[in-house]
Every structure is written in structure tokens, then in C-alpha cells.
Design a protein around this motif. Structure first.
Motif, short mmCIF file in Angstrom:
data_model
loop_
_atom_site.label_atom_id
_atom_site.label_comp_id
_atom_site.label_asym_id
_atom_site.label_seq_id
_atom_site.Cartn_x
_atom_site.Cartn_y
_atom_site.Cartn_z
N PRO A 88 0.79 -1.22 0.00
CA PRO A 88 0.00 0.00 0.00
C PRO A 88 0.83 1.28 0.00
CG PRO A 88 0.09 -0.90 2.21
CD PRO A 88 1.00 -1.75 1.36
N GLU A 89 2.04 1.22 -0.58
CA GLU A 89 2.88 2.43 -0.59
C GLU A 89 2.72 3.19 -1.90
OE1 GLU A 89 4.10 3.15 2.16
OE2 GLU A 89 3.71 1.17 3.03
N LEU A 90 1.56 3.09 -2.53
CA LEU A 90 1.36 3.71 -3.83
C LEU A 90 1.57 5.22 -3.77
CD1 LEU A 90 -1.85 1.70 -4.66
CD2 LEU A 90 0.29 1.56 -5.94
N SER A 91 2.35 5.73 -4.74
CA SER A 91 2.57 7.17 -4.80
C SER A 91 1.40 7.84 -5.53
CB SER A 91 3.85 7.45 -5.58
OG SER A 91 3.63 7.10 -6.95
N ARG A 92 1.43 9.16 -5.56
CA ARG A 92 0.40 9.88 -6.29
C ARG A 92 0.40 9.47 -7.76
NH1 ARG A 92 -0.09 15.64 -8.66
NH2 ARG A 92 -2.17 16.29 -8.00
N ALA A 93 1.61 9.36 -8.35
CA ALA A 93 1.69 8.99 -9.77
C ALA A 93 1.16 7.57 -9.98
CB ALA A 93 3.13 9.11 -10.25
N ASP A 94 1.46 6.67 -9.05
CA ASP A 94 0.94 5.29 -9.15
C ASP A 94 -0.59 5.31 -9.14
OD1 ASP A 94 3.54 4.30 -8.94
OD2 ASP A 94 3.39 3.88 -6.80
N LEU A 95 -1.15 6.09 -8.23
CA LEU A 95 -2.62 6.14 -8.12
C LEU A 95 -3.23 6.72 -9.39
CD1 LEU A 95 -2.89 7.30 -4.40
CD2 LEU A 95 -3.64 5.09 -5.33
N VAL A 96 -2.61 7.77 -9.91
CA VAL A 96 -3.12 8.36 -11.16
C VAL A 96 -3.10 7.30 -12.26
CG1 VAL A 96 -2.59 10.04 -12.98
CG2 VAL A 96 -2.54 10.74 -10.57
N ALA A 97 -2.02 6.51 -12.31
CA ALA A 97 -1.92 5.47 -13.35
C ALA A 97 -3.03 4.44 -13.18
CB ALA A 97 -0.54 4.81 -13.28
N LEU A 98 -3.28 4.01 -11.95
CA LEU A 98 -4.33 3.00 -11.72
C LEU A 98 -5.71 3.56 -12.08
CD1 LEU A 98 -3.22 1.38 -8.33
CD2 LEU A 98 -3.00 0.42 -10.64
N LEU A 99 -5.96 4.80 -11.67
CA LEU A 99 -7.28 5.38 -11.92
C LEU A 99 -7.50 5.64 -13.41
CD1 LEU A 99 -7.47 7.90 -8.92
CD2 LEU A 99 -8.59 5.68 -9.13
N SER A 100 -6.41 5.75 -14.15
CA SER A 100 -6.51 6.05 -15.60
C SER A 100 -6.57 4.80 -16.47
CB SER A 100 -5.31 6.90 -16.05
OG SER A 100 -5.18 8.04 -15.23
N LEU A 101 -6.48 3.62 -15.88
CA LEU A 101 -6.47 2.40 -16.69
C LEU A 101 -7.70 2.33 -17.59
CD1 LEU A 101 -5.37 -0.37 -14.13
CD2 LEU A 101 -3.98 0.70 -15.92
N GLU A 102 -7.49 1.86 -18.82
CA GLU A 102 -8.61 1.70 -19.75
C GLU A 102 -8.67 0.29 -20.31
OE1 GLU A 102 -8.44 4.68 -22.79
OE2 GLU A 102 -8.89 6.29 -21.35
N ASP A 103 -7.50 -0.31 -20.50
CA ASP A 103 -7.44 -1.63 -21.10
C ASP A 103 -8.20 -2.63 -20.21
OD1 ASP A 103 -6.10 -3.65 -22.92
OD2 ASP A 103 -5.47 -4.35 -20.93
N PRO A 104 -9.16 -3.40 -20.79
CA PRO A 104 -9.97 -4.29 -19.96
C PRO A 104 -9.16 -5.30 -19.17
CG PRO A 104 -10.91 -4.10 -22.18
CD PRO A 104 -9.62 -3.36 -22.20
N ALA A 105 -8.08 -5.81 -19.75
CA ALA A 105 -7.29 -6.81 -19.02
C ALA A 105 -6.60 -6.17 -17.82
CB ALA A 105 -6.26 -7.45 -19.96
#
Ligand code: SAH
Length: 364
Positions: free
Chosen positions: A14-31
Motif C-alpha cells: 500500500p505504498e502507492l505514490s500519487r503517480a501510481d494512483l493516477v496510473a491506476l485510476l486512468s487504466l482503460e485496457d480491460p485486461a
């Protein structure tokens, strides 16, 4: 996203950085979205277990002194039929929850700061506590309140009466966005101070935000998650922003339903990865957006559902946004449906327990 990157990201929780979180929230690819979902679901299994906590939701009054620009029951909306349930009706609904095995109830309302309203809530809490004790619930029903910003003194009285959890959303942790969705008199700092007063009064504290607000960026949402972690909350309730036809923000529109649902589910999943042991609700607004929203929320790591037990004659008058679901659902039939949904998501309903978060249990 670079395919090598997602596993690396998921290993950093759970040490996700701000940039990590932005990347996760921006995911689009279904897989990739599915990999995020599965990671959040597994994290929930390990950190909060496989039961989904139940709270019967009692929307006991739609009277409100505030004028939030997004909300259907804001003071300025003259088209609303205003109601407040009697103490008897509120206690009856709570005792129904106890008999149904919900273990906990939530008393939610608009926000009123006068002494008579505070005393009314206090007396309801007291009576529910006294009358809900049973062999299954020796300490009575667990009570969560969601009645807005109040004074320290009021919070102290409500806690002393027997409520032990409180939900107060920050709505947005970005002060500029907060200011844009509220009238000038409703300020960010007092809301923050109220969250800290709740903790001081002894409550387990929950907060949350609306997802997909006009002008909200994915960075804002990442910051919202970091805000919740920083605040060390015990519970999270967040859901999509949906328009209400009579609200001042109506002309600004809302996001497209499909992408908004995806974003709301990724927020739940990211919250679970960042804060593994807190309670996270699959909210009514999510269900309003997606026909199978509650179940989808659980599959993305949520572990709380709040079946509506508000008496049917007033349920439609507590309308925060368009498309509120369950306006005609009989509460007994609804109970069975929710139990089936939970089981179909591979979880068990947490009958007859308060269902506090492990996070809260550790602190106490
Ligand atoms: N008055 C109480 C609780 C009632 S409103 C309080 O202020 O805490 C509960 C929540 O409904 C709010 O915190 C807000 O996040 C959400 N809500 C209100 N209007 C909404 C809308 N148009 N779309 C989505 N959620 C909304």
C-alpha cells in the motif's frame, strides 16, 4: 500502459505514490482493469475477510439548512416535500434491522444544527440502543450517524448516547473544487475540523468524495485517496456524482455513464489497495449508475452494503440525485436480494454483527 508496469505497481501497495494512483485510476485496457480488480478483491479477502458488513439505511429526514450546489434536498429546492420521521418510525425501522439480522443501522439526514434537532437524534439513538439488545445483539444494534457538520458538544452527546461510527464526506479534498460545488458560506476548513472533532469524540470516522464532479481531474481523485489515508479513516463511502434536475450544478452536466462507472470502480479498487483494512461501501449512487453496481463494488474490494430500510412512503422524497434505485423495493424482499448478490460475488453476508473495520479495531 506499458504491460510490464502494472505488476510492478500492484507489488508496491500500500505504498502507492500519487503517480501510481493516477496510473491506476486512468487504466482503460480491460485486461489491466481486471488485474486491478482482482488485486483489490484479494486484498479485501486477506485484510477484511470474506464477510460483507450490512447496515440498514434509515433516511430519517430530508430537511436541510445547507445549500450544496449538487444536492437535490438542498434548502433552496422548493420542489421537495419535506419530511422528518417520528421517533417511533425511526426506532421501528431500526428494530426491523435488528430482526432482519443487519447488526447495524445508519441514520442519515440533511443537516440541521439547532438544539432541538440534536436532542431528537440523541433520543432516537438512546432508544434504539435500549430496545435492540437481544441474544444475537447483546450490545444492541451498531449505530452509524450521517447528519453532517455539528459542534463538538453535539458529537459528544451523540457518542455518549450510543452511536459509535460517523460518516462525513469531505466531498472533495481539493479546497478549490470544494469551493466550486458549495455556496460561499460553506467552507472547507470547518468540514475538516468537524472530521477531527468526530475522532476526538470517540467515533470511528468515515469520509469520502463524489467521483466525476465537473472540473475534477484524476489527480484530484488520487489526492482524495491520499487525503483519506492521511486522515487515517476507518471507513470510506464514495460514489459517482449524478445530476439532480433541480440543482444549480445541473447545467454543468455529468460524465458519460459507462466511463463514470469504470472510474468509480477503479476508485474503490485503488482505495482498497492503499488502505487494505478499512471498511469501504458499495454505495447507492453506484447502484443508481450501474444495474449491478452493488455486486460490482464488492467484486472491486468493497465490504459494506447499506440496504435501504426507509419507509416506502417517504423514500422517494429523499432524493439527492436523479435515478435513485429501490424506490419501490419492499425491505424484506430487498434483504433476500442483497444476500444473494453478496453470495454471487463470492462473499458472505455478515449477519448480526456490528462489522467494524479491522483498522478501527487495531486502533482501539
Ligand atoms: N447531510 C449529510 C448526509 C446526507 S447527504 C452530510 O452532509 O453528511 C450524503 C451524501 O450524498 C453527501 O455527502 C454527498 O456526497 C452525496 N450526494 C449528494 N448529492 C449528490 C449527487 N448529486 N450525486 C452523488 N452524490 C450526492
Amino acid at each position: 500502459m506499458n504491460p510490464a508496469k502494472l505488476p510492478g505497481l500492484l507489488a508496491r501497495v500500500p505504498e502507492l505514490s500519487r503517480a501510481d494512483l493516477v496510473a491506476l485510476l486512468s487504466l482503460e485496457d480491460p485486461a489491466e482493469c481486471e488485474a486491478l480488480r482482482a488485486a483489490a478483491y484479494d486484498t479485501a479477502s486477506r485484510s477484511v475477510g470474506d464477510t460483507v458488513r450490512l447496515r440498514g439505511l434509515i433516511e430519517f429526514s430530508n430537511r436541510c439548512d445547507l445549500d450544496c450546489l449538487y444536492c437535490g434536498i438542498r434548502r433552496g429546492n422548493r420542489a421537495v416535500d419535506r419530511y422528518t420521521l417520528t421517533r417511533e418510525e425511526i426506532v421501528d425501522a431500526a428494530l426491523w434491522c435488528a430482526r432482519a439480522g443487519y447488526g447495524s443501522c445508519v441514520l442519515q439526514s440533511g443537516e440541521r444544527r439547532d438544539g432541538a434537532s440534536a436532542a431528537f437524534v440523541e433520543s432516537c439513538v438512546r432508544e434504539i440502543k435500549e430496545r435492540s439488545r437481544s441474544a444475537e445483539l447483546p450490545d444492541g444494534l451498531g449505530i452509524t450517524l450521517s447528519c453532517g457538520e455539528q459542534s463538538r458538544e453535539t458529537y459528544g452527546r451523540w457518542f455518549a448516547a450510543g452511536a459509535h461510527r460517523y460518516l462525513l464526506r469531505i466531498e472533495s479534498s481539493n479546497p478549490a473544487l470544494f469551493a466550486a460545488i458549495h455556496p460561499p458560506g460553506q467552507r472547507f476548513e470547518p468540514r475538516l475540523a468537524a472530521l477531527s472533532a468526530l475522532r476526538g469524540a470517540g467515533f470511528q470516522v468515515g469520509t469520502g468524495v463524489m467521483i466525476g464532479l465537473p472540473g475534477q481531474s484524476v489527480e484530484d481523485l488520487a489526492d482524495d485517496l491520499r487525503f483519506m489515508k492521511e486522515l487515517d479513516v476507518d471507513m470510506i463511502g464514495m460514489g459517482p456524482y449524478l445530476v439532480h434536475d433541480d440543482a444549480p450544478m445541473r447545467p454543468l452536466g455529468m460524465r458519460e455513464r459507462g466511463p463514470l462507472a469504470g472510474l468509480a470502480l477503479r476508485m474503490i479498487a485503488a482505495a482498497r489497495l492503499l488502505m487494505p483494512d478499512v471498511n469501504i461501501a458499495a454505495t447507492t449512487a453506484l447502484e443508481a449508475l450501474l444495474p449491478d453496481g452493488r455486486r460490482a463494488g464488492i467484486l472491486h474490494g468493497a465490504n459494506v452494503v447499506m440496504p435501504n430500510v426507509t419507509p416506502l412512503p417517504v423514500r422517494g422524497a429523499y432524493r439527492l440525485y436523479e435515478g435513485k434505485p429501490g424506490l419501490r423495493d419492499d425491505r424484506a424482499a430487498f434483504r433476500d436480494r442483497v444476500a444473494r448478490e453478496i453470495e454471487s460475488a463470492g462473499r458472505l453476508p455478515g449477519w448480526n454483527r456490528w462489522g467494524d473495520s479491522p483498522h478501527a479495531a487495531k486502533r482501539i
